[in-house]
Design a protein around this motif. Sequence first.
Motif, mmCIF file in Angstrom:
data_model
loop_
_atom_site.group_PDB
_atom_site.id
_atom_site.type_symbol
_atom_site.label_atom_id
_atom_site.label_comp_id
_atom_site.label_asym_id
_atom_site.label_seq_id
_atom_site.Cartn_x
_atom_site.Cartn_y
_atom_site.Cartn_z
ATOM 1 N N CYS A 70 7.140 12.427 6.076
ATOM 2 C CA CYS A 70 7.564 11.029 6.236
ATOM 3 C C CYS A 70 6.366 10.109 6.397
ATOM 4 O O CYS A 70 6.341 8.991 5.857
ATOM 5 N N ARG A 71 5.366 10.558 7.158
ATOM 6 C CA ARG A 71 4.145 9.755 7.303
ATOM 7 C C ARG A 71 3.463 9.550 5.945
ATOM 8 O O ARG A 71 3.019 8.454 5.611
ATOM 9 N N ALA A 72 3.376 10.628 5.172
ATOM 10 C CA ALA A 72 2.743 10.540 3.848
ATOM 11 C C ALA A 72 3.535 9.617 2.927
ATOM 12 O O ALA A 72 2.963 8.865 2.129
ATOM 13 N N PHE A 73 4.848 9.676 3.034
ATOM 14 C CA PHE A 73 5.707 8.803 2.232
ATOM 15 C C PHE A 73 5.479 7.342 2.590
ATOM 16 O O PHE A 73 5.333 6.486 1.707
ATOM 17 N N LEU A 74 5.429 7.016 3.877
ATOM 18 C CA LEU A 74 5.197 5.637 4.316
ATOM 19 C C LEU A 74 3.820 5.151 3.885
ATOM 20 O O LEU A 74 3.644 3.997 3.478
ATOM 21 N N ASP A 75 2.836 6.042 3.946
ATOM 22 C CA ASP A 75 1.490 5.685 3.490
ATOM 23 C C ASP A 75 1.482 5.389 1.997
ATOM 24 O O ASP A 75 0.818 4.446 1.531
ATOM 25 N N LEU A 76 2.250 6.168 1.228
ATOM 26 C CA LEU A 76 2.365 5.948 -0.212
ATOM 27 C C LEU A 76 2.965 4.571 -0.489
ATOM 28 O O LEU A 76 2.476 3.831 -1.359
ATOM 29 N N LEU A 77 4.015 4.208 0.250
ATOM 30 C CA LEU A 77 4.663 2.909 0.046
ATOM 31 C C LEU A 77 3.709 1.749 0.302
ATOM 32 O O LEU A 77 3.822 0.703 -0.332
ATOM 33 N N GLN A 78 2.772 1.921 1.231
ATOM 34 C CA GLN A 78 1.910 0.823 1.645
ATOM 35 C C GLN A 78 0.579 0.767 0.908
ATOM 36 O O GLN A 78 -0.109 -0.260 0.956
ATOM 37 N N THR A 79 0.194 1.840 0.215
ATOM 38 C CA THR A 79 -1.138 1.874 -0.391
ATOM 39 C C THR A 79 -1.149 1.965 -1.913
ATOM 40 O O THR A 79 -2.132 1.558 -2.543
ATOM 41 N N ASP A 80 -0.094 2.482 -2.528
ATOM 42 C CA ASP A 80 -0.089 2.655 -3.983
ATOM 43 C C ASP A 80 0.077 1.300 -4.683
ATOM 44 O O ASP A 80 1.016 0.555 -4.398
ATOM 45 N N ASP A 81 -0.830 0.967 -5.586
ATOM 46 C CA ASP A 81 -0.816 -0.347 -6.242
ATOM 47 C C ASP A 81 0.433 -0.570 -7.088
ATOM 48 O O ASP A 81 1.000 -1.672 -7.103
ATOM 49 N N ASP A 82 0.868 0.461 -7.814
ATOM 50 C CA ASP A 82 2.079 0.320 -8.636
ATOM 51 C C ASP A 82 3.306 0.052 -7.774
ATOM 52 O O ASP A 82 4.163 -0.771 -8.111
ATOM 53 N N ILE A 83 3.392 0.750 -6.652
ATOM 54 C CA ILE A 83 4.535 0.564 -5.754
ATOM 55 C C ILE A 83 4.499 -0.818 -5.118
ATOM 56 O O ILE A 83 5.522 -1.503 -5.031
ATOM 57 N N LYS A 84 3.326 -1.246 -4.692
ATOM 58 C CA LYS A 84 3.223 -2.570 -4.062
ATOM 59 C C LYS A 84 3.576 -3.675 -5.041
ATOM 60 O O LYS A 84 4.178 -4.682 -4.669
ATOM 61 N N CYS A 85 3.217 -3.486 -6.298
ATOM 62 C CA CYS A 85 3.527 -4.488 -7.319
ATOM 63 C C CYS A 85 5.019 -4.491 -7.663
ATOM 64 O O CYS A 85 5.624 -5.543 -7.833
ATOM 65 N N THR A 86 5.611 -3.300 -7.746
ATOM 66 C CA THR A 86 7.014 -3.178 -8.148
ATOM 67 C C THR A 86 7.975 -3.528 -7.016
ATOM 68 O O THR A 86 9.039 -4.099 -7.252
ATOM 69 N N PHE A 87 7.593 -3.196 -5.788
ATOM 70 C CA PHE A 87 8.477 -3.418 -4.630
ATOM 71 C C PHE A 87 7.780 -4.291 -3.580
ATOM 72 O O PHE A 87 7.439 -3.810 -2.486
ATOM 73 N N PRO A 88 7.531 -5.570 -3.869
ATOM 74 C CA PRO A 88 6.800 -6.421 -2.911
ATOM 75 C C PRO A 88 7.527 -6.579 -1.577
ATOM 76 O O PRO A 88 6.893 -6.849 -0.557
ATOM 77 N N GLU A 89 8.869 -6.412 -1.560
ATOM 78 C CA GLU A 89 9.624 -6.574 -0.317
ATOM 79 C C GLU A 89 9.248 -5.528 0.729
ATOM 80 O O GLU A 89 9.459 -5.731 1.925
ATOM 81 N N LEU A 90 8.650 -4.405 0.312
ATOM 82 C CA LEU A 90 8.263 -3.357 1.263
ATOM 83 C C LEU A 90 7.262 -3.863 2.290
ATOM 84 O O LEU A 90 7.197 -3.343 3.407
ATOM 85 N N ARG A 91 6.496 -4.881 1.926
ATOM 86 C CA ARG A 91 5.467 -5.376 2.835
ATOM 87 C C ARG A 91 6.049 -6.025 4.080
ATOM 88 O O ARG A 91 5.337 -6.266 5.045
ATOM 89 N N ASN A 92 7.339 -6.315 4.063
ATOM 90 C CA ASN A 92 7.955 -6.987 5.205
ATOM 91 C C ASN A 92 8.674 -6.022 6.149
ATOM 92 O O ASN A 92 9.306 -6.442 7.107
ATOM 93 N N LEU A 93 8.573 -4.712 5.877
ATOM 94 C CA LEU A 93 9.242 -3.739 6.734
ATOM 95 C C LEU A 93 8.345 -3.324 7.888
ATOM 96 O O LEU A 93 7.131 -3.193 7.739
ATOM 97 N N GLN A 94 8.952 -3.101 9.049
ATOM 98 C CA GLN A 94 8.202 -2.668 10.218
ATOM 99 C C GLN A 94 8.101 -1.152 10.189
ATOM 100 O O GLN A 94 9.033 -0.433 10.520
ATOM 101 N N MET A 95 6.933 -0.670 9.786
ATOM 102 C CA MET A 95 6.751 0.764 9.602
ATOM 103 C C MET A 95 6.253 1.473 10.854
ATOM 104 O O MET A 95 6.149 2.683 10.905
#
Length: 345
Positions: A70-95
């Motif tokens: 789960c930690r690795a998954f959350l890190d992937l959501l916050q650091t991968d450029d493709d994911i950050k570009c495709t899912f900008p709403e993720l930046r507003n979640l309290q991780m």
Amino acid sequence: MEGIDAVRRNKTAIEAILCADYGLILNKIDEKKLITRREYNNLKSIVGEDVWGYVVALLDKLLNKGDDTCRAFLDLLQTDDDIKCTFPELRNLQMSNTSLLTKPVQASSDDGSGSQPTGLCVIINNETFIYEKKRTGTNKDAESLAEVFSWLGFRVLCCNDQTQEQMQRALNCFAAPEHGDAFVCCILSHGRENAVLGIDGKPFSIKDIIRTFKATTQSTLTGKPKMFLFQACRGREEQQGVLQKYLQTDDHHSLSIPEEADFLVVMSTVEDYVSFRHPIDGSWFIQSLCQQLKEGCPRGDDMMTILQRMNDEVSQKEASSQPGRRKQMPEVRFTLRKGLFLSPK
């Protein structure tokens, strides 16, 4: 257990966001070897599930694999450029329990007379029904809506062929996360007097759809405009025209708001009547609305002006060679407290 707790705390919001591109997130998780190859193939080919079911199964699988995954998954959501570009709403979640990720950039508001929002546009497009006729032409409407709202700076998500339960589950998910300065929901389906139908023929009350997004102290959409567009029949009667004989023309702040403030609801037709849809060109209502948005938004027209023009255009259309025999009149109702302006990005 911080990783598991963070995923569980944000589970509904993450599911709603990742539904936009399930294939991308599954491939990214596979690349990082957070799941085995066998698990990847199983998650890629689940039988009898829609996109929501796929995403739920994926998150449940990651939760079952433990805190490190789960930690690795959350890190992937916050650091991968493709994911950050495709899912900008993720930046507003309290991780984590101590920090809030940076909020996504939003369009600024004007001096208070209105706003220039950007946000999420959800399109529920029901074409193939179990008990009703296939809604040929609806894909044209969905494409037109996706095109015009993308042009207006909205992130567009399209959910195809949803049952009543799936529509309800989807809207509950979308009511939770931060979406920007505005939210648009377009439902293209068969309908009856006060409801739209899922592909299983079960009715979903329009009142319940709208109240899913009512203002609360927790809602991120409180105080923001929420627009609902319904392309659906509201009865079986066909509206007729009437010849016009006469024509007249007429040349301090509270700390709280009503919970049903800031809604704009646009129905393709008034109560009791059918709504016309061409099997190739799409519906009168959606096609006229999209055209009026394309013409009015660059001029800086507010939504009420645009919708009034749309009403006039649809009201002039004829569905019969005999003038006035088969007509359609859209209906607009609103509780907006400010002017609503949409601008091309």
